[in-house]
Motif scaffolding. Structure first.
Motif, PDB file in Angstrom:
ATOM      1  N   LEU A  14       0.758  -1.159  -0.113  1.00 31.03           N
ATOM      2  CA  LEU A  14       0.008  -0.096   0.088  1.00 31.03           C
ATOM      3  C   LEU A  14       0.822   1.172  -0.018  1.00 31.03           C
ATOM      4  N   GLU A  15       0.825   2.157  -0.920  1.00 33.16           N
ATOM      5  CA  GLU A  15       1.439   3.472  -1.009  1.00 33.16           C
ATOM      6  C   GLU A  15       0.674   4.518  -0.279  1.00 33.16           C
ATOM      7  N   LEU A  16       1.458   5.293   0.442  1.00 35.42           N
ATOM      8  CA  LEU A  16       0.724   6.298   1.215  1.00 35.42           C
ATOM      9  C   LEU A  16       1.424   7.509   0.725  1.00 35.42           C
ATOM     10  N   GLU A  17       0.754   8.442   0.119  1.00 37.17           N
ATOM     11  CA  GLU A  17       1.614   9.729  -0.232  1.00 37.17           C
ATOM     12  C   GLU A  17       0.775  10.896   0.352  1.00 37.17           C
ATOM     13  N   PRO A  18       1.360  11.535   1.448  1.00 36.92           N
ATOM     14  CA  PRO A  18       0.946  12.719   1.867  1.00 36.92           C
ATOM     15  C   PRO A  18       0.829  13.917   0.941  1.00 36.92           C
ATOM     16  N   ALA A  19      -0.056  14.930   0.951  1.00 34.56           N
ATOM     17  CA  ALA A  19      -0.019  16.212   0.416  1.00 34.56           C
ATOM     18  C   ALA A  19       1.378  16.926   0.339  1.00 34.56           C
ATOM     19  N   GLU A  20       1.888  16.584   1.998  1.00 31.94           N
ATOM     20  CA  GLU A  20       3.048  17.761   2.457  1.00 31.94           C
ATOM     21  C   GLU A  20       4.402  16.761   1.844  1.00 31.94           C
ATOM     22  N   ALA A  21       4.349  15.770   1.172  1.00 27.82           N
ATOM     23  CA  ALA A  21       5.446  15.009   0.678  1.00 27.82           C
ATOM     24  C   ALA A  21       6.215  15.884  -0.297  1.00 27.82           C
ATOM     25  N   VAL A  22       7.472  16.270   0.031  1.00 31.79           N
ATOM     26  CA  VAL A  22       8.259  16.773  -0.954  1.00 31.79           C
ATOM     27  C   VAL A  22       9.673  16.012  -1.056  1.00 31.79           C
ATOM     28  N   GLY A  23      10.214  16.189  -2.438  1.00 28.16           N
ATOM     29  CA  GLY A  23      11.687  15.528  -2.241  1.00 28.16           C
ATOM     30  C   GLY A  23      11.589  14.171  -2.541  1.00 28.16           C
ATOM     31  N   PRO A  24      12.874  13.621  -2.729  1.00 32.68           N
ATOM     32  CA  PRO A  24      12.906  12.002  -2.852  1.00 32.68           C
ATOM     33  C   PRO A  24      12.641  10.996  -1.914  1.00 32.68           C
ATOM     34  N   GLY A  25      12.670  11.660  -0.457  1.00 31.35           N
ATOM     35  CA  GLY A  25      12.462  10.588   0.645  1.00 31.35           C
ATOM     36  C   GLY A  25      11.473   9.855   0.516  1.00 31.35           C
ATOM     37  N   ARG A  26      11.919   8.590   0.870  1.00 28.94           N
ATOM     38  CA  ARG A  26      10.914   7.270   1.074  1.00 28.94           C
ATOM     39  C   ARG A  26      10.713   6.594   2.293  1.00 28.94           C
ATOM     40  N   LEU A  27       9.667   6.093   2.807  1.00 29.12           N
ATOM     41  CA  LEU A  27       9.576   5.422   4.009  1.00 29.12           C
ATOM     42  C   LEU A  27       8.891   4.021   3.788  1.00 29.12           C
ATOM     43  N   LEU A  28       9.849   3.029   3.993  1.00 30.66           N
ATOM     44  CA  LEU A  28       9.278   1.586   4.089  1.00 30.66           C
ATOM     45  C   LEU A  28       8.982   1.368   5.393  1.00 30.66           C
ATOM     46  N   TYR A  29       7.409   0.850   5.403  1.00 29.50           N
ATOM     47  CA  TYR A  29       7.055   0.684   6.747  1.00 29.50           C
ATOM     48  C   TYR A  29       6.496  -0.847   6.969  1.00 29.50           C
ATOM     49  N   LEU A  30       6.809  -1.542   7.998  1.00 28.34           N
ATOM     50  CA  LEU A  30       6.736  -3.029   8.042  1.00 28.34           C
ATOM     51  C   LEU A  30       5.795  -3.043   9.430  1.00 28.34           C
ATOM     52  N   HIS A  31       4.540  -3.643   9.076  1.00 28.91           N
ATOM     53  CA  HIS A  31       3.532  -3.537  10.096  1.00 28.91           C
ATOM     54  C   HIS A  31       3.649  -4.533  11.280  1.00 28.91           C
ATOM     55  N   GLY A  32       2.983  -4.288  12.397  1.00 30.66           N
ATOM     56  CA  GLY A  32       3.214  -5.306  13.508  1.00 30.66           C
ATOM     57  C   GLY A  32       1.948  -6.344  13.435  1.00 30.66           C
ATOM     58  N   GLY A  33       2.126  -7.212  14.656  1.00 28.29           N
ATOM     59  CA  GLY A  33       0.894  -8.300  14.576  1.00 28.29           C
ATOM     60  C   GLY A  33       1.329  -9.735  14.798  1.00 28.29           C
ATOM     61  N   GLY A  34       2.584  -9.669  15.544  1.00 26.14           N
ATOM     62  CA  GLY A  34       3.350 -11.032  15.866  1.00 26.14           C
ATOM     63  C   GLY A  34       3.564 -11.892  14.854  1.00 26.14           C
ATOM     64  N   TYR A  35       3.721 -11.391  13.643  1.00 25.98           N
ATOM     65  CA  TYR A  35       4.269 -12.142  12.407  1.00 25.98           C
ATOM     66  C   TYR A  35       3.123 -12.907  12.144  1.00 25.98           C
TER      67      TYR A  35
END
Length: 310
Positions: free
Chosen positions: A57-78
């Motif tokens: 799931l890509e999440l793009e805030p309106a405030e996002a500027v520049g090349p920075g990217r965040l990779l998020y890994l969710h919880g849930g005990g695997y």
């Protein structure tokens, strides 16, 4: 910060009904989804995509500027959870940091036991690099098991010869599947969510008869040399408190820049309760500033490295 808010949250979490018989995996997944699945924060555009061979799931805030990217890994005990159950938390961190984010639907146990999740985390990280995101423009974050998986992904990337990202943020990371932390017992009464038996059950499903001391399953036991700067946030009222505290100590001993924040009287992944808990909002703001600062620093270093000699 508000003692009244913390007390109300603790009471709410303790009021959740506990079944007399252990719920099935499917019951756990559906219950978790019902409790946490919801839209991303307002102003964030979401898109379904594929990363590293897995849905994401890509999440793009309106405030996002520049090349920075965040990779998020969710919880849930695997075992439970998905990008949808964590769209609010991942999206809020991305919004505050002004970063485009992607949350990966890595494979879950028991259908896909260890090391499937680590393989998926590494594949997602590798593909972001191959698509052209520079490591100086890339940060990682994860909560609970996703925090442990973030560390395992960094370790697997190091072993694969890939560059490390600019920084990583870990919310209440589960880093020790051997359950050796003293808080697993000393915080039993304080923790309103988990018991040692709950954590052990997730470990059983994830690794079964495998080696629970494997460094990619229990990254607190790994050699952490060469990892990027880490921010670790944890609540004092957690059986997983020592997973975070011991991690910070071992990271520091390995010469890794690490910041540990322990929130008094706070539960597991309290950041989920932003907009309702002052401490959650403050923690997410600090996490966003941490990511921004290290992206800026890494970007400057990369620019200096590429600057031609005169």
């Amino acid at each position: 910060m508000s003692r009244q808010q913390r007390d109300a949250l603790d009471a709410m979490l303790r009021s959740a009904p506990r079944s007399q018989t252990p719920p099935t995996v499917e019951e756990q997944r559906s219950g978790f989804a019902a409790a946490f699945a919801g839209p991303a924060p307002q102003g964030i555009v979401t898109r379904r995509t594929v990363l590293g061979g897995r849905p994401a799931l890509e999440l793009e805030p309106a405030e996002a500027v520049g090349p920075g990217r965040l990779l998020y890994l969710h919880g849930g005990g695997y075992v439970i959870g998905s990008p949808d159950t964590h769209a609010a938390l991942a999206g809020e961190l991305a919004r505050r940091a002004g970063l485009r984010a992607v949350s990966v639907d890595y494979r879950l146990a028991p259908e896909h036991p260890f090391p499937a999740a680590v393989d998926d985390g590494l594949a997602a990280y590798r593909e972001l690099l191959e698509r052209g995101t520079g490591p100086e423009d890339l940060v990682l974050a994860g909560d609970s098991a996703g925090g442990g998986l973030t560390l395992a992904t960094l370790l697997a990337a190091r072993e694969a010869g890939l560059p490390q990202p600019a920084a990583a943020v870990l919310f209440s990371p589960w880093t020790d599947l051997t359950l050796a932390g003293e808080s697993m017992r000393s915080k039993a009464e304080a923790d309103p969510i988990f018991t040692e038996a709950d954590i052990r059950a997730y470990a059983d499903l994830y690794i079964g008869a495998g080696d629970r001391a494997n460094c990619l399953a229990s990254p607190v036991l790994a050699d952490l040399t060469g990892l990027p700067p880490l921010l670790v946030q944890v609540g004092a009222n957690e059986v997983l408190l020592d997973d975070a505290v011991r991690l910070a100590g071992r990271a520091g001993a390995a010469d890794v820049e690490v910041t540990l924040e322990v929130g008094p009287s706070l539960p597991h992944v309290f950041q989920h309760f932003y907009d309702r808990l002052d401490e959650a909002d403050a923690a997410l703001d600090r996490a966003a500033r941490f990511l921004d600062a290290h992206l800026s620093t890494a970007g400057r270093r990369a620019a200096d490295h590429l600057e031609p000699a005169h």
